[in-house]
Motif scaffolding. Sequence first.
Motif, short mmCIF file in Angstrom:
data_model
loop_
_atom_site.label_atom_id
_atom_site.label_comp_id
_atom_site.label_asym_id
_atom_site.label_seq_id
_atom_site.Cartn_x
_atom_site.Cartn_y
_atom_site.Cartn_z
N PHE A 1 7.12 -11.05 145.75
CA PHE A 1 6.31 -11.57 146.87
C PHE A 1 5.16 -12.46 146.38
CE2 PHE A 1 2.40 -10.68 149.36
CZ PHE A 1 2.72 -11.40 150.51
N THR A 2 4.49 -12.07 145.31
CA THR A 2 3.31 -12.80 144.84
C THR A 2 3.65 -14.10 144.13
OG1 THR A 2 3.32 -11.45 142.84
CG2 THR A 2 1.87 -10.74 144.64
N GLU A 3 4.93 -14.32 143.85
CA GLU A 3 5.32 -15.53 143.12
C GLU A 3 5.99 -16.58 143.99
OE1 GLU A 3 7.64 -14.41 139.74
OE2 GLU A 3 6.15 -12.93 139.04
N LEU A 4 6.32 -16.26 145.22
CA LEU A 4 6.97 -17.23 146.10
C LEU A 4 5.95 -18.27 146.54
CD1 LEU A 4 9.11 -14.69 148.12
CD2 LEU A 4 9.99 -16.43 146.54
N THR A 5 6.39 -19.53 146.64
CA THR A 5 5.49 -20.65 146.87
C THR A 5 5.60 -21.18 148.30
OG1 THR A 5 7.14 -22.31 146.25
CG2 THR A 5 5.81 -21.32 144.47
N GLU A 6 4.68 -22.06 148.64
CA GLU A 6 4.74 -22.71 149.95
C GLU A 6 6.01 -23.55 150.07
OE1 GLU A 6 1.95 -25.45 152.89
OE2 GLU A 6 1.16 -24.71 150.97
N GLU A 7 6.44 -24.16 148.99
CA GLU A 7 7.69 -24.93 149.02
C GLU A 7 8.88 -24.00 149.29
OE1 GLU A 7 11.31 -26.83 148.02
OE2 GLU A 7 10.48 -25.26 146.74
N ASP A 8 8.88 -22.80 148.67
CA ASP A 8 9.92 -21.82 148.95
C ASP A 8 9.92 -21.45 150.43
OD1 ASP A 8 10.64 -21.61 146.24
OD2 ASP A 8 9.17 -20.02 145.87
N TYR A 9 8.73 -21.28 150.99
CA TYR A 9 8.60 -20.93 152.40
C TYR A 9 9.24 -22.00 153.29
CZ TYR A 9 6.42 -20.18 156.95
OH TYR A 9 6.21 -20.00 158.29
N HIS A 10 8.85 -23.26 153.09
CA HIS A 10 9.37 -24.32 153.95
C HIS A 10 10.87 -24.51 153.76
CE1 HIS A 10 5.61 -25.49 155.75
NE2 HIS A 10 5.04 -25.58 154.56
N TYR A 11 11.34 -24.42 152.53
CA TYR A 11 12.78 -24.56 152.27
C TYR A 11 13.57 -23.53 153.07
CZ TYR A 11 17.16 -24.31 149.57
OH TYR A 11 18.47 -24.27 149.20
N THR A 12 13.10 -22.30 153.06
CA THR A 12 13.81 -21.22 153.75
C THR A 12 13.69 -21.33 155.26
OG1 THR A 12 13.38 -19.75 151.87
CG2 THR A 12 14.00 -18.70 153.95
N MET A 13 12.47 -21.52 155.76
CA MET A 13 12.25 -21.51 157.20
C MET A 13 12.78 -22.76 157.90
SD MET A 13 10.99 -18.56 157.42
CE MET A 13 10.22 -17.38 156.31
N ASP A 14 12.79 -23.90 157.22
CA ASP A 14 13.25 -25.13 157.86
C ASP A 14 14.71 -25.04 158.26
OD1 ASP A 14 10.78 -26.26 157.70
OD2 ASP A 14 11.29 -27.76 156.20
N ILE A 15 15.52 -24.38 157.47
CA ILE A 15 16.94 -24.23 157.82
C ILE A 15 17.18 -22.96 158.63
CG2 ILE A 15 19.25 -23.85 156.89
CD1 ILE A 15 18.57 -25.75 154.65
N ASN A 16 16.75 -21.83 158.10
CA ASN A 16 17.07 -20.56 158.75
C ASN A 16 16.46 -20.42 160.13
OD1 ASN A 16 18.19 -20.18 156.24
ND2 ASN A 16 17.08 -18.30 155.77
N LEU A 17 15.27 -20.97 160.32
CA LEU A 17 14.59 -20.82 161.61
C LEU A 17 14.57 -22.13 162.39
CD1 LEU A 17 11.59 -18.46 160.89
CD2 LEU A 17 13.85 -17.93 161.80
N LYS A 18 13.90 -23.13 161.87
CA LYS A 18 13.72 -24.36 162.65
C LYS A 18 15.05 -25.02 162.99
CE LYS A 18 12.09 -28.21 160.84
NZ LYS A 18 11.19 -29.24 160.25
N GLY A 19 15.88 -25.21 161.99
CA GLY A 19 17.16 -25.86 162.25
C GLY A 19 18.04 -25.07 163.19
N THR A 20 18.13 -23.76 162.96
CA THR A 20 18.95 -22.90 163.81
C THR A 20 18.43 -22.90 165.25
OG1 THR A 20 19.57 -21.49 161.96
CG2 THR A 20 19.74 -20.53 164.15
N PHE A 21 17.12 -22.79 165.41
CA PHE A 21 16.54 -22.75 166.76
C PHE A 21 16.84 -24.05 167.52
CE2 PHE A 21 13.30 -23.67 169.87
CZ PHE A 21 13.08 -22.46 170.51
#
Length: 243
Positions: A102-122
Amino acid sequence: MKQTIIITGAGKGIGRAIALDFSRAASLDPSFEPVLVLISRTAGDLESLAAECASPGVQAECIEADIADTQSLGSLVEGIMGRHGTIDCLINNAGVGRFGPFTELTEEDYHYTMDINLKGTFFLTQKVFPIMEAQRSGHIFFITSVAAEKAYPSSSLYSMSKFAQKGLVEAMRLYAVKCGVRITNVMPGAAVTPMWGELDEATKSLMMMPEDISRPIVEAYLLPRRTSIEEIVIRPIGGDINE
């Protein structure tokens, strides 16, 4: 009767297996004529898949697209409707993950994951659902994960996105039930897909294969339209891999 089926993340893994199983289903039932709209960020993967799917009664269309580019989703869906006149099934399969403490994940990791899994899907679902609503028929699958209900130490971002996807599924049911649209949440456990990277044979032996996930999805779609399978949970026989 032709049925237009959109599969995102179709080039590899579970998406590829779903396309192949729809093709096999058509070979067994001449009355089932799927138009497979195969969407992926990698055109080369789609071309080889379309060739494998080709058979009498099966049409496969390849679209190179990134669902994270939400500005293009409107024209993508309009194009599909213009060419085929209907959308009967949307399989929200595209998904990614970045894993680690958890403490090593970056903001880039966040956007990479959420842009497809959440934003794109929605937003893809938002573009497709009104078409099904007007038709008063259709089926939307969300390939979430067992991580939509259970967190794992290295999967804080991934689980966050999948918990949120499950929330979208539940919200969509409130709309879909009013117009005869079926909603199915598919929650696989560990399956051998590119998301896991390189795996040794011992680890693979503990996991499922993509076709283990795809077959129940195709079977759920082919049920009579009066019937809706709301949730499919599929795990390896030995249980979860606690990564």
